[in-house]
Write a protein that holds these residues in place. Structure first.
Motif, PDB file in Angstrom:
ATOM      1  N   GLY A   1       0.814  -1.200   0.000  1.00 35.07           N
ATOM      2  CA  GLY A   1       0.000   0.000   0.000  1.00 35.07           C
ATOM      3  C   GLY A   1       0.849   1.252   0.000  1.00 35.07           C
ATOM      4  O   GLY A   1       2.082   1.213   0.060  1.00 35.07           O
ATOM      5  N   GLN A   2       0.168   2.386  -0.060  1.00 33.29           N
ATOM      6  CA  GLN A   2       0.878   3.657  -0.091  1.00 33.29           C
ATOM      7  C   GLN A   2       1.649   3.911   1.197  1.00 33.29           C
ATOM      8  O   GLN A   2       2.649   4.627   1.198  1.00 33.29           O
ATOM      9  N   ASP A   3       1.174   3.356   2.308  1.00 29.59           N
ATOM     10  CA  ASP A   3       1.864   3.555   3.583  1.00 29.59           C
ATOM     11  C   ASP A   3       2.936   2.506   3.841  1.00 29.59           C
ATOM     12  O   ASP A   3       3.536   2.465   4.915  1.00 29.59           O
ATOM     13  N   GLY A   4       3.201   1.642   2.867  1.00 32.37           N
ATOM     14  CA  GLY A   4       4.226   0.624   3.021  1.00 32.37           C
ATOM     15  C   GLY A   4       3.730  -0.677   3.612  1.00 32.37           C
ATOM     16  O   GLY A   4       4.515  -1.612   3.781  1.00 32.37           O
ATOM     17  N   ALA A   5       2.428  -0.763   3.958  1.00 38.68           N
ATOM     18  CA  ALA A   5       1.885  -2.000   4.514  1.00 38.68           C
ATOM     19  C   ALA A   5       1.870  -3.085   3.432  1.00 38.68           C
ATOM     20  O   ALA A   5       1.545  -2.829   2.271  1.00 38.68           O
ATOM     21  N   VAL A   6       2.224  -4.311   3.821  1.00 40.38           N
ATOM     22  CA  VAL A   6       2.358  -5.412   2.872  1.00 40.38           C
ATOM     23  C   VAL A   6       1.271  -6.448   3.124  1.00 40.38           C
ATOM     24  O   VAL A   6       1.016  -6.846   4.265  1.00 40.38           O
ATOM     25  N   THR A   7       0.645  -6.883   2.032  1.00 43.49           N
ATOM     26  CA  THR A   7      -0.369  -7.934   2.089  1.00 43.49           C
ATOM     27  C   THR A   7       0.032  -9.042   1.124  1.00 43.49           C
ATOM     28  O   THR A   7       0.476  -8.777   0.000  1.00 43.49           O
ATOM     29  N   LEU A   8      -0.143 -10.306   1.554  1.00 38.67           N
ATOM     30  CA  LEU A   8       0.203 -11.475   0.741  1.00 38.67           C
ATOM     31  C   LEU A   8      -1.068 -12.142   0.243  1.00 38.67           C
ATOM     32  O   LEU A   8      -2.009 -12.376   1.014  1.00 38.67           O
ATOM     33  N   HIS A   9      -1.092 -12.463  -1.063  1.00 32.60           N
ATOM     34  CA  HIS A   9      -2.243 -13.120  -1.683  1.00 32.60           C
ATOM     35  C   HIS A   9      -1.774 -14.444  -2.284  1.00 32.60           C
ATOM     36  O   HIS A   9      -0.938 -14.466  -3.193  1.00 32.60           O
TER      37      HIS A   9
ATOM     38  N   THR B   1       0.934   2.720  -6.020  1.00 33.93           N
ATOM     39  CA  THR B   1       1.506   3.860  -6.733  1.00 33.93           C
ATOM     40  C   THR B   1       2.187   3.335  -7.984  1.00 33.93           C
ATOM     41  O   THR B   1       2.530   2.149  -8.067  1.00 33.93           O
ATOM     42  N   PRO B   2       2.398   4.173  -8.977  1.00 29.71           N
ATOM     43  CA  PRO B   2       3.051   3.689 -10.204  1.00 29.71           C
ATOM     44  C   PRO B   2       4.421   3.086  -9.903  1.00 29.71           C
ATOM     45  O   PRO B   2       5.231   3.659  -9.175  1.00 29.71           O
ATOM     46  N   GLN B   3       4.661   1.901 -10.445  1.00 33.88           N
ATOM     47  CA  GLN B   3       5.946   1.241 -10.238  1.00 33.88           C
ATOM     48  C   GLN B   3       7.014   1.861 -11.137  1.00 33.88           C
ATOM     49  O   GLN B   3       6.754   2.233 -12.271  1.00 33.88           O
ATOM     50  N   GLY B   4       8.209   1.979 -10.572  1.00 28.64           N
ATOM     51  CA  GLY B   4       9.318   2.428 -11.387  1.00 28.64           C
ATOM     52  C   GLY B   4       9.650   1.389 -12.441  1.00 28.64           C
ATOM     53  O   GLY B   4       9.374   0.203 -12.281  1.00 28.64           O
TER      54      GLY B   4
ATOM     55  N   TYR C   1      15.302  -1.434  -6.524  1.00 28.35           N
ATOM     56  CA  TYR C   1      15.910  -2.115  -5.378  1.00 28.35           C
ATOM     57  C   TYR C   1      15.517  -1.471  -4.039  1.00 28.35           C
ATOM     58  O   TYR C   1      15.340  -2.187  -3.042  1.00 28.35           O
ATOM     59  N   PRO C   2      15.298  -0.113  -3.950  1.00 30.21           N
ATOM     60  CA  PRO C   2      14.773   0.414  -2.688  1.00 30.21           C
ATOM     61  C   PRO C   2      13.352  -0.069  -2.409  1.00 30.21           C
ATOM     62  O   PRO C   2      12.964  -0.239  -1.248  1.00 30.21           O
ATOM     63  N   VAL C   3      12.569  -0.316  -3.473  1.00 30.39           N
ATOM     64  CA  VAL C   3      11.216  -0.826  -3.286  1.00 30.39           C
ATOM     65  C   VAL C   3      11.261  -2.218  -2.657  1.00 30.39           C
ATOM     66  O   VAL C   3      10.509  -2.534  -1.729  1.00 30.39           O
TER      67      VAL C   3
ATOM     68  N   TRP D   1       7.535   7.544  -0.323  1.00 27.95           N
ATOM     69  CA  TRP D   1       7.295   6.379  -1.181  1.00 27.95           C
ATOM     70  C   TRP D   1       7.077   6.807  -2.634  1.00 27.95           C
ATOM     71  O   TRP D   1       7.606   6.209  -3.573  1.00 27.95           O
ATOM     72  N   LEU D   2       6.318   7.882  -2.820  1.00 24.41           N
ATOM     73  CA  LEU D   2       6.088   8.370  -4.179  1.00 24.41           C
ATOM     74  C   LEU D   2       7.392   8.820  -4.818  1.00 24.41           C
ATOM     75  O   LEU D   2       7.620   8.606  -6.005  1.00 24.41           O
ATOM     76  N   HIS D   3       8.260   9.399  -4.000  1.00 20.37           N
ATOM     77  CA  HIS D   3       9.536   9.858  -4.554  1.00 20.37           C
ATOM     78  C   HIS D   3      10.404   8.676  -4.994  1.00 20.37           C
ATOM     79  O   HIS D   3      11.078   8.731  -6.016  1.00 20.37           O
ATOM     80  N   ILE D   4      10.335   7.593  -4.229  1.00 20.97           N
ATOM     81  CA  ILE D   4      11.191   6.449  -4.546  1.00 20.97           C
ATOM     82  C   ILE D   4      10.679   5.682  -5.755  1.00 20.97           C
ATOM     83  O   ILE D   4      11.431   5.290  -6.642  1.00 20.97           O
ATOM     84  N   SER D   5       9.368   5.457  -5.797  1.00 19.83           N
ATOM     85  CA  SER D   5       8.864   4.532  -6.813  1.00 19.83           C
ATOM     86  C   SER D   5       8.258   5.234  -8.018  1.00 19.83           C
ATOM     87  O   SER D   5       7.828   4.579  -8.951  1.00 19.83           O
ATOM     88  N   GLY D   6       8.215   6.523  -8.013  1.00 21.05           N
ATOM     89  CA  GLY D   6       7.613   7.210  -9.145  1.00 21.05           C
ATOM     90  C   GLY D   6       8.411   7.044 -10.415  1.00 21.05           C
ATOM     91  O   GLY D   6       9.624   7.135 -10.410  1.00 21.05           O
ATOM     92  N   GLY D   7       7.729   6.784 -11.522  1.00 24.14           N
ATOM     93  CA  GLY D   7       8.433   6.598 -12.783  1.00 24.14           C
ATOM     94  C   GLY D   7       8.775   7.898 -13.415  1.00 24.14           C
ATOM     95  O   GLY D   7       9.589   7.972 -14.291  1.00 24.14           O
TER      96      GLY D   7
END
Length: 559
Positions: A278-286, A522-525, A532-534, A553-559
Motif C-alpha cells: 500500500g501507499q503507507d508501506g503495509a504489505v499484504t500477501l495473496h 503507486t506507479p511502479q518504477g 531495489y529500494p522498493v 514512497w512516491l519519490h522512490i517509486s515514481g516513474g
C-alpha cells in the motif's frame, strides 16, 4: 544528645590538667597508614573570654568519622572546610578541653603528586594557639625530609619549630604562638615502599594488556586447532546454487537462521503468491496456488503456517510477526555443512569478548580519576569492552550479509576505542584490540569447520555473489533480450547477499517490464535503480516496519 555532650565536656574540663594558666594548647597525634589515610587525635584546650555559644573547629579536607570526647558527632562544611561545630544555648565558659578523634582520607594521592600532605591544624580556628605539640607516625622508616608551612609564616615556620625524627616517628613543637585562623601543614615526598600505589593510574594496565593479548591469541589458537578450514577461492557462477533459495542462503553461507521475508520474496518470484504494498508501506500477501513437493518439506511447512486456510495475509498482523520472529531465532538449516567434531564458534567469540574487556579496562585504568569510585569505572569499562569486542566481531561477520547495520556499529566502536587509545596514550592497545576482534570475526564468518560439501557450497555462493556484484552491462543486455524478467528473478538473491544496489546499477539504462509478483498502489518504477529500494521496503513491511511516509514512497517509486 546535646545534654550528654555538654556533660562530657564539663566533666573533662574538671579533670583535665591545664598546661599553663590562660593558654590555648593543642596536641595532635597522627597515625598515617600505608593506604594514604591518617587516624588523627586532637587534644585542644581553649581559654575563651566570656561565654562562648558556638565553637567551630576545622579538621581538614577528607575528614570523616569524628568523635568528641568519645561521643560521635557530625561534620559541617564551613567556608569549604569540613569542620566540627559545637553549639550551646547556655554557652561555654572557663577552660574548655576537647579530645577529637577522626580520620583524614587522601593524605597521599595523585592530586598532590603522591606527596604526604597532612594538616596538623587546618586553617580557620578563631583562636590563637599558644602551645602546639604533635607526633606523626608513618608506616615505616623514611629518608625524606618533612617540610612544614603555615598560613602566616609560610615555610619559614621551620625556624620557629623543634623537630625530632626517630625511625618512623616525627615529633615536634612550635616555639612561637600561632595566630587565630592560622594553620600548620606537614608535606613530604613519599616513598613507594611506605605508600604502595594501590590506586595509582596505570598500575593495572600492564596486567590487563597482557591478559587481553593472551586471551586474543588463545581465541586464534582455538580457531586454528578446532575450526580451521581452507575454503576454495570462488570463481564466477551465473546461477544460484541448486536447492538453496534466498531465504536459506544465510544458513548455508554464514550459519544463520532462515530469513522468512526473503523466502516470501522467493515464493512470489516462483509464482506461489503475489505481494501487494500500500501507499503507507503495509504489505499484504495473496496466495495464488498451493505449494507442492517440488519445494522442500521445510518450505511447505512454513508456507502452510503463513496462510493456513486463508487466501490473504496481512504482514503486520500478530500471528505473522510471531512466526517471523520464531523463524529468525530457529536453528540454522546447515545439515551436512559442518563436521561433527567441529569446535564451537561461540568459544572463539567469548574469548575475544574477554580480551576486549581486559583491554578497555586497562585503558580506562590509565585515565580514570584517582577517586574511590575508579574501581567501579574500570569494571564498567570492562563490561563495555566486552560489548564492543562482540560488536566488532559481529560487524566483520556481517560483511556478506543482507543487513549491514552491525558493520556500522563495529566502525563506531573502533572509532571510540581508537580515540580513547589516543587520549590515554595506549593507542597500540586500542588498535590491537580492534585488529584482533576484526580478525576473529572474519575467521568465524562462515561458522565452524566445513565438510567438503560445505566448502563447495561456500565456493558456489560466493561465486554467485561475485557474478551478481560485477555482471557486465553488455551481458545484461543480451540476457534481457532473452529473459525480460531476469532482474526480478535474481533480485531476491542479490538482496539476500547484500549486493542488490550493485546488481541494480548494471540495469540503469534498461527499462524493466512490469513486475508480475509485486503490486503497489503507486506507479511502479521501470528501472532497476528505482526498484531495489522498493524491494527493501517490501522486506521492512514483512518485518512489520513502516518507516516511509507516503510522500517519500512516491519519490522512490515514481516513474
Amino acid at each position: 544528645m546535646k545534654r550528654i555532650l555538654m556533660f562530657f565536656l564539663c566533666c573533662l574540663a574538671l579533670v583535665t590538667p591545664v598546661f599553663a594558666a590562660g593558654e590555648n594548647v593543642l596536641q595532635v597525634t597522627a597515625q598515617v597508614s600505608s593506604g594514604g589515610s591518617s587516624e588523627m587525635e586532637m587534644q585542644l584546650t581553649l581559654q575563651p573570654e566570656g561565654v562562648l555559644h558556638e565553637l567551630t573547629i576545622p579538621l581538614g579536607a577528607g575528614a570523616r568519622d569524628v568523635t568528641v570526647n568519645g561521643a560521635a558527632a557530625s561534620l559541617q562544611n564551613v567556608e569549604g572546610m569540613p569542620s566540627l561545630v559545637l553549639t550551646s544555648e547556655a554557652g561555654f565558659s572557663g577552660s574548655l578541653s576537647l579530645t577529637l578523634r577522626y580520620t583524614l582520607t587522601g593524605c597521599v594521592g595523585a592530586a598532590t603528586d603522591w606527596e604526604l600532605v597532612l594538616p596538623i591544624l587546618a586553617e580557620g580556628l578563631d583562636y590563637a594557639i599558644d602551645t602546639l605539640r604533635f607526633q606523626v607516625t608513618l608506616p615505616g622508616s623514611f629518608t625524606q625530609t618533612p617540610v612544614f608551612s603555615s598560613g602566616y609564616l609560610g615555610e619559614d615556620v621551620d625556624n620557629y619549630m623543634t623537630i625530632t625524627i626517630q625511625d618512623n616517628v616525627i615529633s615536634g613543637s612550635l616555639n612561637t604562638p600561632l595566630r587565630d585562623r592560622d594553620s600548620l601543614t606537614l608535606t613530604m615526598e613519599t616513598d613507594p615502599e611506605l605508600f604502595p600505589r594501590v590506586n595509582a593510574a596505570g598500575k593495572f594496565y600492564p596486567i590487563a594488556r597482557l591478559l587481553a593479548l593472551g586471551l586474543g591469541l588463545l581465541g586464534l589458537l582455538y580457531w586454528l586447532v578446532r575450526l580451521r578450514w581452507l575454503p576454495a577461492l570462488p570463481g564466477r557462477q551465473s546461477q544460484p546454487p541448486v536447492g538453496i533459495g534466498p531465504g536459506e542462503l544465510g544458513c548455508k553461507l554464514l550459519a544463520e537462521s532462515p530469513d522468512l521475508p526473503l523466502m516470501i520474496l522467493s515464493w512470489a518470484q516462483l509464482g506461489y503468491l503475489t505481494i501487494h504494498m500500500g501507499q503507507d508501506g503495509a504489505v499484504t500477501l495473496h496466495k495464488r496456488m498451493e505449494m507442492g513437493n517440488e519445494r522442500s518439506d521445510y518450505e511447505n511447512q512454513l508456507f502452510a503456517a503463513v496462510f493456513g486456510h486463508r487466501q490473504t495475509v496481512d504482514a503486520a498482523e500478530r500471528s505473522f510477526q510471531e512466526l517471523r520472529a520464531k523463524v529468525s531465532v530457529s536453528a540454522p538449516r546447515v545439515r551436512g555443512m559442518f563436521r561433527k567434531k567441529s569446535g564451537k564458534v561461540l568459544a572463539v567469540r567469548v574469548l575475544g569478548a574477554l580480551s576486549g574487556a581486559f583491554a578497555l579496562a586497562g585503558i580506562v585504568d590509565v585515565i580514570a580519576p584517582q577517586t574511590s569510585g575508579r574501581v567501579v569505572l574500570i569494571i564498567l569499562a570492562g563490561l563495555l569492552g566486552a560489548a564492543a569486542a562482540w560488536c566488532i566481531q559481529a560487524g566483520m561477520r556481517s560483511l556478506l550479509a543482507r543487513d549491514h547495520r552491525p558493520g556500522y556499529g563495529a566502525l563506531g566502536c573502533c572509532g571510540i576505542l581508537l580515540v580513547l587509545g589516543l587520549f590515554s596514550g595506549c593507542f597500540g592497545t586500542a588498535f590491537g584490540l580492534c585488529l584482533i576482534q576484526g580478525l576473529l570475526g572474519l575467521l568465524t564468518m562462515f561458522g565452524g569447520r566445513r565438510t567438503e560439501v560445505g566448502r563447495q557450497t561456500v565456493q558456489s555462493i560466493l561465486g554467485f555473489r561475485r557474478y551478481l556484484r560485477s555482471i557486465d552491462r553488455k551481458q545484461v543486455n543480451r540476457i534481457m533480450e532473452q529473459r525480460p524478467g531476469f532482474y526480478y528473478d535474481m533480485a531476491p538473491y542479490a538482496l539476500a547477499l547484500g549486493v542488490d544496489r550493485q546488481f541494480a546499477v548494471q540495469f540503469e539504462t534498461l527499462r524493466l517490464p512490469p513486475c508480475p509478483w509485486l503490486v503497489t498502489d503507486t506507479p511502479q518504477g521501470n528501472r532497476a535503480p528505482e526498484w531495489y529500494p522498493v524491494l527493501r521496503q517490501v522486506i521492512q513491511g514483512l518485518q512489520g516496519k513502516l518507516p516511509q511516509t507516503r510522500s517519500s514512497w512516491l519519490h522512490i517509486s515514481g516513474g
